[in-house]
Design a protein around this motif. Structure first.
Motif, mmCIF file in Angstrom:
data_model
loop_
_atom_site.group_PDB
_atom_site.id
_atom_site.type_symbol
_atom_site.label_atom_id
_atom_site.label_comp_id
_atom_site.label_asym_id
_atom_site.label_seq_id
_atom_site.Cartn_x
_atom_site.Cartn_y
_atom_site.Cartn_z
ATOM 1 N N GLN A 181 0.806 -1.210 0.000
ATOM 2 C CA GLN A 181 0.000 0.000 0.000
ATOM 3 C C GLN A 181 0.845 1.269 0.000
ATOM 4 O OE1 GLN A 181 -0.296 -2.605 1.972
ATOM 5 N NE2 GLN A 181 -2.413 -3.273 2.183
ATOM 6 N N LYS A 182 2.161 1.152 0.067
ATOM 7 C CA LYS A 182 3.012 2.333 0.156
ATOM 8 C C LYS A 182 3.323 2.893 -1.227
ATOM 9 C CE LYS A 182 4.885 1.182 4.660
ATOM 10 N NZ LYS A 182 6.068 1.122 5.524
ATOM 11 N N HIS A 183 3.695 4.157 -1.240
ATOM 12 C CA HIS A 183 3.801 4.915 -2.484
ATOM 13 C C HIS A 183 4.805 4.330 -3.468
ATOM 14 C CE1 HIS A 183 3.792 8.367 -5.158
ATOM 15 N NE2 HIS A 183 5.102 8.451 -5.048
ATOM 16 N N ASN A 184 5.940 3.874 -2.997
ATOM 17 C CA ASN A 184 7.026 3.475 -3.893
ATOM 18 C C ASN A 184 7.059 1.989 -4.200
ATOM 19 O OD1 ASN A 184 7.738 6.128 -3.855
ATOM 20 N ND2 ASN A 184 9.695 5.867 -2.827
ATOM 21 N N ALA A 185 6.028 1.241 -3.822
ATOM 22 C CA ALA A 185 6.027 -0.204 -4.077
ATOM 23 C C ALA A 185 6.072 -0.497 -5.571
ATOM 24 C CB ALA A 185 4.801 -0.851 -3.438
ATOM 25 N N GLY A 186 5.250 0.194 -6.360
ATOM 26 C CA GLY A 186 5.208 -0.036 -7.797
ATOM 27 C C GLY A 186 6.540 0.223 -8.476
ATOM 28 N N PRO A 187 7.156 1.413 -8.283
ATOM 29 C CA PRO A 187 8.468 1.671 -8.891
ATOM 30 C C PRO A 187 9.544 0.683 -8.455
ATOM 31 C CG PRO A 187 7.465 3.730 -8.203
ATOM 32 C CD PRO A 187 6.581 2.637 -7.680
ATOM 33 N N ALA A 188 9.543 0.298 -7.178
ATOM 34 C CA ALA A 188 10.551 -0.659 -6.703
ATOM 35 C C ALA A 188 10.382 -2.011 -7.389
ATOM 36 C CB ALA A 188 10.448 -0.815 -5.182
ATOM 37 N N LEU A 191 11.554 -1.864 -11.033
ATOM 38 C CA LEU A 191 13.017 -1.954 -11.099
ATOM 39 C C LEU A 191 13.476 -3.391 -10.895
ATOM 40 C CD1 LEU A 191 15.859 -0.811 -11.178
ATOM 41 C CD2 LEU A 191 15.601 -0.111 -8.793
ATOM 42 N N LEU A 192 12.898 -4.073 -9.910
ATOM 43 C CA LEU A 192 13.303 -5.450 -9.631
ATOM 44 C C LEU A 192 12.914 -6.375 -10.783
ATOM 45 C CD1 LEU A 192 14.773 -6.613 -7.179
ATOM 46 C CD2 LEU A 192 12.573 -7.481 -6.372
ATOM 47 N N GLN A 193 11.746 -6.136 -11.372
ATOM 48 C CA GLN A 193 11.322 -6.967 -12.501
ATOM 49 C C GLN A 193 12.316 -6.874 -13.654
ATOM 50 O OE1 GLN A 193 7.167 -6.898 -14.156
ATOM 51 N NE2 GLN A 193 8.193 -6.101 -15.966
ATOM 52 N N ASN A 194 12.713 -5.666 -14.007
ATOM 53 C CA ASN A 194 13.658 -5.488 -15.111
ATOM 54 C C ASN A 194 15.032 -6.047 -14.757
ATOM 55 O OD1 ASN A 194 11.478 -4.209 -16.209
ATOM 56 N ND2 ASN A 194 12.499 -2.254 -16.529
ATOM 57 N N ALA A 195 15.434 -5.867 -13.502
ATOM 58 C CA ALA A 195 16.735 -6.385 -13.073
ATOM 59 C C ALA A 195 16.783 -7.905 -13.172
ATOM 60 C CB ALA A 195 17.025 -5.945 -11.638
ATOM 61 N N ALA A 234 1.146 -5.992 -11.543
ATOM 62 C CA ALA A 234 1.825 -6.401 -12.786
ATOM 63 C C ALA A 234 3.338 -6.571 -12.585
ATOM 64 C CB ALA A 234 1.531 -5.406 -13.906
ATOM 65 N N PRO A 235 4.054 -5.573 -12.042
ATOM 66 C CA PRO A 235 5.498 -5.793 -11.843
ATOM 67 C C PRO A 235 5.796 -6.818 -10.759
ATOM 68 C CG PRO A 235 4.847 -3.660 -10.938
ATOM 69 C CD PRO A 235 3.667 -4.174 -11.705
ATOM 70 N N LEU A 236 4.908 -6.968 -9.779
ATOM 71 C CA LEU A 236 5.101 -7.998 -8.760
ATOM 72 C C LEU A 236 5.057 -9.388 -9.400
ATOM 73 C CD1 LEU A 236 5.322 -9.150 -5.938
ATOM 74 C CD2 LEU A 236 2.881 -8.678 -5.589
ATOM 75 N N ALA A 349 10.792 -10.684 -23.143
ATOM 76 C CA ALA A 349 10.490 -9.366 -23.690
ATOM 77 C C ALA A 349 11.390 -8.287 -23.137
ATOM 78 C CB ALA A 349 9.034 -9.018 -23.394
ATOM 79 N N ALA A 350 12.392 -8.684 -22.363
ATOM 80 C CA ALA A 350 13.365 -7.743 -21.780
ATOM 81 C C ALA A 350 12.675 -6.684 -20.940
ATOM 82 C CB ALA A 350 14.223 -7.090 -22.862
ATOM 83 N N SER A 351 11.640 -7.073 -20.188
ATOM 84 C CA SER A 351 10.989 -6.231 -19.189
ATOM 85 C C SER A 351 10.095 -5.160 -19.800
ATOM 86 C CB SER A 351 12.036 -5.599 -18.279
ATOM 87 O OG SER A 351 12.945 -4.821 -18.986
ATOM 88 N N VAL A 352 9.785 -4.141 -19.010
ATOM 89 C CA VAL A 352 8.764 -3.182 -19.421
ATOM 90 C C VAL A 352 9.305 -1.773 -19.385
ATOM 91 C CG1 VAL A 352 6.863 -4.611 -18.609
ATOM 92 C CG2 VAL A 352 7.896 -2.949 -17.076
#
Length: 354
Positions: A181-188, A191-195, A234-236, A349-352
Motif C-alpha cells: 500500500q506504500k507509495h514506492n512499491a510499484g516503482p521498486a 526496477l526489480l522486474q527489469n533487473a 503487474a510488476p510484482l 520481452a526484456a521487461s517493461v
C-alpha cells in the motif's frame, strides 16, 4: 565501467568512457546550483499532445507518464546532450534539486532512448542508486527507481544495477511489512522486474531472499487489492515470474517457492482476477504456475490447489461452481492453469517501459 561478462545477454554493446564529471554517488551540497533546463509553457502544452515513443520490444505495464511541465523536451534535445547531462549530474548532487532532476531525467529517458548509452557511461547511475539507498520511501526515490528501471531495459543497464549495489536496498525496502500500500512499491517492483532479466542479478536477488520477499507481498495483500492496483500487481507478478521461469537452476528456487507456500499464494491471487481475465498480472502468474507444474513432483499439488482456488474464484466472481480459473475447457479434468495463446515469458520481452 561495467560489462555484462557472465550474464545471460551475450553480445551486449560495450559502454563508452564517461565524460569528465564527479563519479561520487553522494550528494555534494557545496556544488554550485545547476543551470535550469530551458522551459516554456507552450512547449509543455505541445508535448502533452504528442504520444510517447516506445522502443521496439518494450511492453508498457502502465499508462505513459504525463509530461513534466518544467521540461521543454524539444529545446533540450536540440542542445548537445553532453551539456544537458552535465546539468543533470550537477542537480543530482544537490539534495535540494535531486528529486526534481530524477523526475526530469525519468521523463526524458521514457521519451527518447537514443542517449541511454551516454547516461550509463556517466555518473548518473551511482547518484540515482545513492538516492534509493539513502531514502527509498521518499517521492524522489520513486523517480530514481523509475529512471533506473528504464535504463535496465538494456543488458549494460542491468549489469550496472548489480555493480552499483542497487539490488539489495530495493529488496530490503520491499521486505517492509505492509509495503504494497506504500507509495514506492510499484516503482521498486518495476526496477526489480527489469533487473531479474539478468542471470547474475537473479542470483543476487535470490540470495537476498528476494523470492520470499515477493511471495510475502502477495500474501500480505488484502483480498481484491492486487486486482484493484495493477500498477503494483503487474510488476510484482513479472518479477516473480522472471526470477523463477528464466532461471536455469530453477529447481532450487522452485523448491523454495513451493516450500514458502508459493503455489497456494499464486492460486489465491489468480482466483481474485477470475478465469476470463487476461491482464498482465494474470498472464504472468499463470505462466509461473504452468512452469512450476511441469516439475513432476509439483504437478499434483498445483492441480489440487488450483481446484480449491477455482471454488474461491467462482464465489468471488459469481460464476457457476466448477467454472473457476483452472477447469479445462474440453473436459471435466482439472489441469494446470492455462496460458493464453500468444503469451510469452516476461523475461523474453526484456521487461517493461515506464
Amino acid at each position: 565501467m561495467a560489462s555484462t561478462t557472465g550474464s545471460d545477454e551475450a553480445g551486449a554493446a560495450g559502454i563508452s568512457e564517461a565524460p569528465a564529471a564527479s563519479s561520487s554517488g553522494a550528494p555534494d551540497n557545496s556544488a554550485a546550483p545547476a543551470p535550469a533546463l530551458e522551459t516554456s509553457a507552450a512547449a509543455a502544452t505541445e508535448l502533452q499532445a504528442q504520444p510517447p515513443q516506445q522502443a521496439e520490444g518494450e511492453r508498457p505495464s502502465s499508462p505513459a507518464p504525463a509530461p513534466d511541465p518544467s521540461i521543454n523536451l524539444q529545446a533540450v534535445l536540440r542542445r548537445p546532450f553532453k551539456d544537458v547531462l552535465a546539468e543533470f549530474i550537477s542537480s543530482l548532487q544537490l539534495k535540494s534539486s535531486a528529486a526534481t532532476a530524477a523526475e526530469q531525467l525519468r521523463y526524458l529517458l521514457h521519451q527518447s532512448d537514443c542517449n541511454h548509452t551516454d547516461v550509463l557511461a556517466s555518473p548518473v547511475m551511482p547518484l540515482l542508486v545513492h538516492m534509493i539507498k539513502e531514502s527509498p520511501g521518499m517521492p524522489g526515490s520513486a523517480s530514481a527507481m523509475k529512471a533506473l528501471a528504464i535504463l535496465a531495459l538494456s543488458p549494460d543497464g542491468r549489469a550496472m544495477l548489480r555493480l552499483e549495489g542497487a539490488l539489495h536496498p530495493v529488496t530490503k525496502y520491499l521486505a517492509i511489512p505492509g509495503l504494497p500500500q506504500k507509495h514506492n512499491a510499484g516503482p521498486a517492483l518495476q526496477l526489480l522486474q527489469n533487473a531479474c532479466c539478468d542471470k547474475l542479478n537473479r542470483h543476487v536477488i535470490a540470495k537476498a531472499s528476494g523470492l520470499e520477499v515477493l511471495l510475502d507481498l502477495i500474501k500480505q495483500a488484502p483480498t481484491g487489492w492486487l486486482r484493484q492496483h495493477p500498477q503494483v500487481a503487474a510488476p510484482l507478478a513479472g518479477a516473480l515470474t522472471n526470477l523463477l521461469v528464466s532461471d536455469m537452476e530453477g529447481s532450487t528456487l522452485k523448491h523454495r517457492f513451493v516450500k514458502a507456500g508459493g503455489i497456494e499464494a499464486t492460486c489465491r491471487a489468480l482466483a481474485e482476477f477470475g478465469r476470463m481475465d487476461t491482464s498482465p498480472p494474470t498472464q504472468r502468474l499463470r505462466l509461473l504456475l504452468n512452469d512450476v507444474s511441469h516439475s513432476p513432483q509439483y504437478t499434483i499439488r498445483v492441480q489440487e490447489t488450483a481446484l480449491d482456488a477455482s471454488t474461491l474464484s467462482a464465489r468471488l466472481q459469481g460464476a457457476p461452481m466448477g467454472q473457476g480459473m483452472s477447469s479445462h475447457p474440453n473436459s471435466n479434468m482439472q489441469t494446470r492453469p492455462e496460458i493464453p495463446a500468444g503469451v510469452q515469458p516476461v523475461a523474453s520481452a526484456a521487461s517493461v517501459a515506464l
